[in-house]
Design an enzyme around this catalytic site. Structure first.
Site, PDB file in Angstrom:
ATOM      1  N   ASP A 101       0.858  -1.333   0.063  1.00 46.34           N
ATOM      2  CA  ASP A 101      -0.105  -0.047   0.105  1.00 46.34           C
ATOM      3  C   ASP A 101       0.968   1.254   0.004  1.00 46.34           C
ATOM      4  O   ASP A 101       2.011   1.016   0.626  1.00 46.34           O
ATOM      5  CB  ASP A 101      -0.898  -0.086   1.261  1.00 46.34           C
TER       6      ASP A 101
HETATM    7  N1  URA Z   1      -1.183  -5.824   3.726  1.00 46.85           N
HETATM    8  C1  URA Z   1      -1.700  -4.626   3.624  1.00 46.85           C
HETATM    9  O1  URA Z   1      -2.753  -4.392   4.444  1.00 46.85           O
HETATM   10  N2  URA Z   1      -0.837  -3.791   3.208  1.00 46.85           N
HETATM   11  C2  URA Z   1       0.240  -4.048   2.512  1.00 46.85           C
HETATM   12  O2  URA Z   1       0.605  -2.991   1.943  1.00 46.85           O
HETATM   13  C3  URA Z   1       0.743  -5.278   2.581  1.00 46.85           C
HETATM   14  C4  URA Z   1       0.163  -6.222   2.954  1.00 46.85           C
END
Ligand code: URA
Length: 232
Positions: A101
């Site tokens: 993310d």
């Molecule tokens: N899980 C999440 O919620 N975000 C990420 O960036 C990676 C795994």
């Protein structure tokens, strides 16, 4: 292939920069200085620029410490992407393996090797991804058990069994998962009533984020790392 194409595919510069470099006599092929960027070269020719060998490599692998605030994509109209963090000489066809993310930090593999990416991401291959998370409150044995059993996150996702290690203080955890569904870690914690305040990926299979890579920086994989992921 043409000499300038070879050099640009190996990340030695843009086609126009390379044409100039060849014209300026900075490039040799098998020890002979050449001035024509259009000449035909083979992958096993010894090609040097400014005296340094530019060997043919089909695939490249970079390990990045992704900073918060950049997107794990190859292009984006509004935001900076992880590829924008690579220097200007980057090769075509590079992409990040899996998504973190925008606000997640940590280990990200960037490559042009599509088959390897597929193997690393397929849950069937059981490649562990380990994350550090800071939560809005403590967790404990109940959450550890729920994660280990395979948590039902919502109507669309029942997570595969995951390992939860509760650290000290108990709002800090390490989570090990083998899949990578959209917002997976955040959704798993939301399902047990916790919010993820900070998330960082520490490792992916044999690749481990080393402390020497500051956020936003990257390096080539070592030979050992490269052979470890190729043999997965
Ligand atoms: N899980 C999440 O919620 N975000 C990420 O960036 C990676 C795994």
């Amino acid at each position: 292939m043409r000499l300038d194409k070879y050099l640009s595919e190996m990340g030695a510069g843009t086609r126009s920069e390379l044409k100039k470099a060849v014209r300026a006599g900075r490039v040799t092929v098998n020890g002979v200085k050449v001035r024509d960027a259009a000449i035909h070269v083979e992958k096993d020719d010894e090609i040097c620029m400014d005296g340094e060998r530019v060997a043919y490599e089909q695939f490249v692998y970079y390990l990045m410490n992704k900073p918060a605030g950049v997107i794990s994509a190859t292009e984006d109209t509004r935001d900076r992407t992880v590829l924008d963090l690579l220097d200007g000489q980057q090769r075509k066809g590079l992409f990040p393996v899996g998504r973190l993310d925008r606000d997640t930090e940590g280990l990200l593999l960037i490559t042009n090797d599509g088959e390897l990416a597929h193997r690393l991401l397929s849950p069937k291959n059981h490649v562990d991804k380990v994350y550090f998370a800071r939560l809005d409150g403590p967790v404990g044995e109940t959450e550890r058990r729920l994660f280990a059993e395979g948590l039902r996150v919502d109507e669309t996702l029942t997570a595969m069994p995951a390992r939860l290690d509760v650290l000290e203080p108990a709002n800090e955890v390490k989570v090990t998962i083998r899949e990578g569904k959209f917002h997976q870690i955040k959704r798993m914690f939301a399902a047990v009533g916790r919010e993820v305040l900070y998330l960082k990926r520490l490792s992916m299979g044999p690749l481990v984020l080393d402390g020497s890579l500051a956020p936003g920086t990257y390096r080539r994989l070592t030979e050992e790392e490269e052979s470890a992921i190729i043999s997965l």
